[in-house]
Motif scaffolding. Structure first.
Motif, PDB file in Angstrom:
ATOM      1  N   ILE A 111      70.457  48.630 -77.588  1.00 45.65           N
ATOM      2  CA  ILE A 111      71.698  49.231 -78.058  1.00 45.65           C
ATOM      3  C   ILE A 111      71.403  50.692 -78.398  1.00 45.65           C
ATOM      4  O   ILE A 111      70.314  51.027 -78.867  1.00 45.65           O
ATOM      5  CB  ILE A 111      72.275  48.462 -79.262  1.00 45.65           C
ATOM      6  CG1 ILE A 111      73.689  48.910 -79.560  1.00 45.65           C
ATOM      7  CG2 ILE A 111      71.401  48.563 -80.465  1.00 45.65           C
ATOM      8  CD1 ILE A 111      74.438  47.969 -80.466  1.00 45.65           C
ATOM      9  N   SER A 112      72.354  51.567 -78.114  1.00 45.16           N
ATOM     10  CA  SER A 112      72.125  52.991 -78.318  1.00 45.16           C
ATOM     11  C   SER A 112      72.468  53.396 -79.744  1.00 45.16           C
ATOM     12  O   SER A 112      73.208  52.709 -80.448  1.00 45.16           O
ATOM     13  CB  SER A 112      72.956  53.812 -77.334  1.00 45.16           C
ATOM     14  OG  SER A 112      74.316  53.764 -77.693  1.00 45.16           O
ATOM     15  N   LEU A 113      71.952  54.529 -80.135  1.00 44.99           N
ATOM     16  CA  LEU A 113      72.226  55.070 -81.461  1.00 44.99           C
ATOM     17  C   LEU A 113      73.700  55.438 -81.601  1.00 44.99           C
ATOM     18  O   LEU A 113      74.273  55.314 -82.685  1.00 44.99           O
ATOM     19  CB  LEU A 113      71.333  56.278 -81.720  1.00 44.99           C
ATOM     20  CG  LEU A 113      71.209  56.761 -83.145  1.00 44.99           C
ATOM     21  CD1 LEU A 113      70.715  55.633 -84.049  1.00 44.99           C
ATOM     22  CD2 LEU A 113      70.275  57.935 -83.229  1.00 44.99           C
ATOM     23  N   GLN A 114      74.310  55.860 -80.498  1.00 42.77           N
ATOM     24  CA  GLN A 114      75.741  56.184 -80.524  1.00 42.77           C
ATOM     25  C   GLN A 114      76.567  54.936 -80.819  1.00 42.77           C
ATOM     26  O   GLN A 114      77.527  54.984 -81.592  1.00 42.77           O
ATOM     27  CB  GLN A 114      76.178  56.796 -79.199  1.00 42.77           C
ATOM     28  CG  GLN A 114      77.657  57.109 -79.177  1.00 42.77           C
ATOM     29  CD  GLN A 114      78.206  57.287 -77.788  1.00 42.77           C
ATOM     30  OE1 GLN A 114      77.497  57.066 -76.811  1.00 42.77           O
ATOM     31  NE2 GLN A 114      79.453  57.660 -77.690  1.00 42.77           N
ATOM     32  N   GLN A 115      76.214  53.809 -80.226  1.00 41.87           N
ATOM     33  CA  GLN A 115      76.936  52.568 -80.492  1.00 41.87           C
ATOM     34  C   GLN A 115      76.767  52.129 -81.932  1.00 41.87           C
ATOM     35  O   GLN A 115      77.713  51.650 -82.552  1.00 41.87           O
ATOM     36  CB  GLN A 115      76.454  51.471 -79.531  1.00 41.87           C
ATOM     37  CG  GLN A 115      76.866  51.706 -78.104  1.00 41.87           C
ATOM     38  CD  GLN A 115      76.219  50.720 -77.156  1.00 41.87           C
ATOM     39  OE1 GLN A 115      75.037  50.425 -77.272  1.00 41.87           O
ATOM     40  NE2 GLN A 115      76.993  50.233 -76.205  1.00 41.87           N
ATOM     41  N   VAL A 116      75.573  52.303 -82.492  1.00 44.20           N
ATOM     42  CA  VAL A 116      75.340  51.976 -83.897  1.00 44.20           C
ATOM     43  C   VAL A 116      76.231  52.839 -84.783  1.00 44.20           C
ATOM     44  O   VAL A 116      76.842  52.364 -85.741  1.00 44.20           O
ATOM     45  CB  VAL A 116      73.844  52.148 -84.250  1.00 44.20           C
ATOM     46  CG1 VAL A 116      73.626  52.080 -85.747  1.00 44.20           C
ATOM     47  CG2 VAL A 116      73.018  51.105 -83.551  1.00 44.20           C
ATOM     48  N   TYR A 117      76.332  54.128 -84.436  1.00 40.65           N
ATOM     49  CA  TYR A 117      77.160  55.046 -85.218  1.00 40.65           C
ATOM     50  C   TYR A 117      78.636  54.650 -85.150  1.00 40.65           C
ATOM     51  O   TYR A 117      79.345  54.667 -86.155  1.00 40.65           O
ATOM     52  CB  TYR A 117      76.955  56.480 -84.720  1.00 40.65           C
ATOM     53  CG  TYR A 117      77.773  57.497 -85.465  1.00 40.65           C
ATOM     54  CD1 TYR A 117      77.422  57.895 -86.747  1.00 40.65           C
ATOM     55  CD2 TYR A 117      78.902  58.060 -84.889  1.00 40.65           C
ATOM     56  CE1 TYR A 117      78.159  58.821 -87.438  1.00 40.65           C
ATOM     57  CE2 TYR A 117      79.660  58.987 -85.566  1.00 40.65           C
ATOM     58  CZ  TYR A 117      79.283  59.366 -86.844  1.00 40.65           C
ATOM     59  OH  TYR A 117      80.034  60.281 -87.522  1.00 40.65           O
ATOM     60  N   GLU A 118      79.110  54.276 -83.964  1.00 39.86           N
ATOM     61  CA  GLU A 118      80.515  53.863 -83.807  1.00 39.86           C
ATOM     62  C   GLU A 118      80.807  52.587 -84.596  1.00 39.86           C
ATOM     63  O   GLU A 118      81.856  52.456 -85.226  1.00 39.86           O
ATOM     64  CB  GLU A 118      80.858  53.651 -82.330  1.00 39.86           C
ATOM     65  CG  GLU A 118      80.919  54.918 -81.522  1.00 39.86           C
ATOM     66  CD  GLU A 118      82.105  55.787 -81.899  1.00 39.86           C
ATOM     67  OE1 GLU A 118      83.162  55.239 -82.241  1.00 39.86           O
ATOM     68  OE2 GLU A 118      81.962  57.012 -81.837  1.00 39.86           O
ATOM     69  N   ILE A 119      79.890  51.638 -84.566  1.00 34.96           N
ATOM     70  CA  ILE A 119      80.059  50.400 -85.343  1.00 34.96           C
ATOM     71  C   ILE A 119      80.096  50.722 -86.833  1.00 34.96           C
ATOM     72  O   ILE A 119      80.916  50.177 -87.580  1.00 34.96           O
ATOM     73  CB  ILE A 119      78.932  49.395 -85.012  1.00 34.96           C
ATOM     74  CG1 ILE A 119      79.076  48.895 -83.579  1.00 34.96           C
ATOM     75  CG2 ILE A 119      78.945  48.218 -85.988  1.00 34.96           C
ATOM     76  CD1 ILE A 119      77.890  48.113 -83.075  1.00 34.96           C
ATOM     77  N   ALA A 120      79.239  51.636 -87.268  1.00 30.67           N
ATOM     78  CA  ALA A 120      79.216  52.030 -88.680  1.00 30.67           C
ATOM     79  C   ALA A 120      80.530  52.691 -89.085  1.00 30.67           C
ATOM     80  O   ALA A 120      81.049  52.445 -90.186  1.00 30.67           O
ATOM     81  CB  ALA A 120      78.044  52.965 -88.944  1.00 30.67           C
ATOM     82  N   LYS A 121      81.101  53.504 -88.204  1.00 30.97           N
ATOM     83  CA  LYS A 121      82.385  54.144 -88.524  1.00 30.97           C
ATOM     84  C   LYS A 121      83.498  53.111 -88.673  1.00 30.97           C
ATOM     85  O   LYS A 121      84.314  53.189 -89.589  1.00 30.97           O
ATOM     86  CB  LYS A 121      82.767  55.156 -87.433  1.00 30.97           C
ATOM     87  CG  LYS A 121      82.073  56.474 -87.590  1.00 30.97           C
ATOM     88  CD  LYS A 121      82.482  57.581 -86.661  1.00 30.97           C
ATOM     89  CE  LYS A 121      83.538  57.342 -85.654  1.00 30.97           C
ATOM     90  NZ  LYS A 121      83.752  58.461 -84.727  1.00 30.97           N
ATOM     91  N   VAL A 122      83.529  52.131 -87.780  1.00 31.99           N
ATOM     92  CA  VAL A 122      84.556  51.090 -87.849  1.00 31.99           C
ATOM     93  C   VAL A 122      84.391  50.270 -89.124  1.00 31.99           C
ATOM     94  O   VAL A 122      85.368  49.976 -89.819  1.00 31.99           O
ATOM     95  CB  VAL A 122      84.491  50.178 -86.594  1.00 31.99           C
ATOM     96  CG1 VAL A 122      85.383  48.967 -86.761  1.00 31.99           C
ATOM     97  CG2 VAL A 122      84.889  50.964 -85.368  1.00 31.99           C
ATOM     98  N   LYS A 123      83.165  49.915 -89.461  1.00 25.58           N
ATOM     99  CA  LYS A 123      82.933  49.119 -90.667  1.00 25.58           C
ATOM    100  C   LYS A 123      83.302  49.907 -91.926  1.00 25.58           C
ATOM    101  O   LYS A 123      83.839  49.340 -92.874  1.00 25.58           O
ATOM    102  CB  LYS A 123      81.481  48.649 -90.730  1.00 25.58           C
ATOM    103  CG  LYS A 123      81.216  47.551 -89.704  1.00 25.58           C
ATOM    104  CD  LYS A 123      79.973  46.797 -89.972  1.00 25.58           C
ATOM    105  CE  LYS A 123      80.032  45.884 -91.130  1.00 25.58           C
ATOM    106  NZ  LYS A 123      80.715  44.618 -90.957  1.00 25.58           N
ATOM    107  N   LEU A 153      66.419  49.589 -80.241  1.00 21.98           N
ATOM    108  CA  LEU A 153      67.270  50.753 -80.447  1.00 21.98           C
ATOM    109  C   LEU A 153      66.880  51.819 -79.443  1.00 21.98           C
ATOM    110  O   LEU A 153      65.706  52.164 -79.318  1.00 21.98           O
ATOM    111  CB  LEU A 153      67.113  51.287 -81.878  1.00 21.98           C
ATOM    112  CG  LEU A 153      67.969  52.485 -82.236  1.00 21.98           C
ATOM    113  CD1 LEU A 153      69.441  52.087 -82.231  1.00 21.98           C
ATOM    114  CD2 LEU A 153      67.582  53.029 -83.582  1.00 21.98           C
ATOM    115  N   SER A 154      67.855  52.331 -78.713  1.00 18.46           N
ATOM    116  CA  SER A 154      67.617  53.361 -77.715  1.00 18.46           C
ATOM    117  C   SER A 154      68.323  54.633 -78.151  1.00 18.46           C
ATOM    118  O   SER A 154      69.424  54.584 -78.693  1.00 18.46           O
ATOM    119  CB  SER A 154      68.153  52.909 -76.360  1.00 18.46           C
ATOM    120  OG  SER A 154      68.121  53.972 -75.443  1.00 18.46           O
TER     121      SER A 154
END
Length: 170
Positions: A111-123, A153-154
């Motif tokens: 999973i990319s760091l960008q996807q982690v960031y987007e999930i964090a924003k939604v949460k 993590l990519s």
């Protein structure tokens, strides 16, 4: 400290019980599992389903939401809708249904760091308990879960359409 006192003052002290349910957004209907949890408290299941479906209409129907129901002695209730679990977001981002049974030994997904960031924003937007927590702290929480799920993590860039935002209808 004042924030904690305000939160405690908003919740009446004479509630009967707190229940956690997992329901799909906008399509809740009475079921035996719901009846076992709401029935003993005297909550009308049809009324709860109608109010929950009205409150969760803005979400897609395939999104499993966490619902905290607070029952009062006079058979009334309040409910708080929370976002899906982080593992649901990670499963949608990676496109898999199940993660590894041997975390730390077998690595299936990345999973990319960008996807982690987007999930964090939604949460942070959806969860009332995470509104005061910074985005980097939420990202660290999600990255901590990746190792226990068998994901790497990519830092490479992935296409943004792989990210599923539950509040947008398709």
């Amino acid at each position: 400290m004042n924030l904690i006192k305000k939160k405690l003052q908003t919740l009446p002290k004479d509630y009967r019980a707190k229940i956690m349910l997992r329901l799909y957004a906008g399509v809740a209907k009475p079921s035996p599992k719901m009846g076992q949890s709401l029935g003993p408290l005297g909550i009308n299941m049809m009324q709860f389903c109608k109010e929950f479906n009205a409150a969760s209409q803005s979400f897609r129907p395939d999104v499993p939401l966490r619902v905290q129901v607070i029952a009062f002695p006079d058979r009334t209730f309040k409910f708080l809708i929370k976002p899906p679990e982080t593992t649901w977001f990670l499963r949608k981002a990676t496109g898999t249904d199940k993660f590894t049974n041997f975390p730390g030994y077998i690595w299936y997904d990345t999973i990319s760091l960008q996807q982690v960031y987007e999930i964090a924003k939604v949460k942070q937007e959806m969860d009332p308990h995470l509104k005061h927590v910074s985005l980097p702290a939420i990202c660290r929480m999600i990255i901590g879960q990746l190792a226990s799920l068998g994901c790497n993590l990519s830092t490479q860039y992935f296409k943004p359409e792989t990210i599923v935002r539950p509040e947008i209808k398709s």
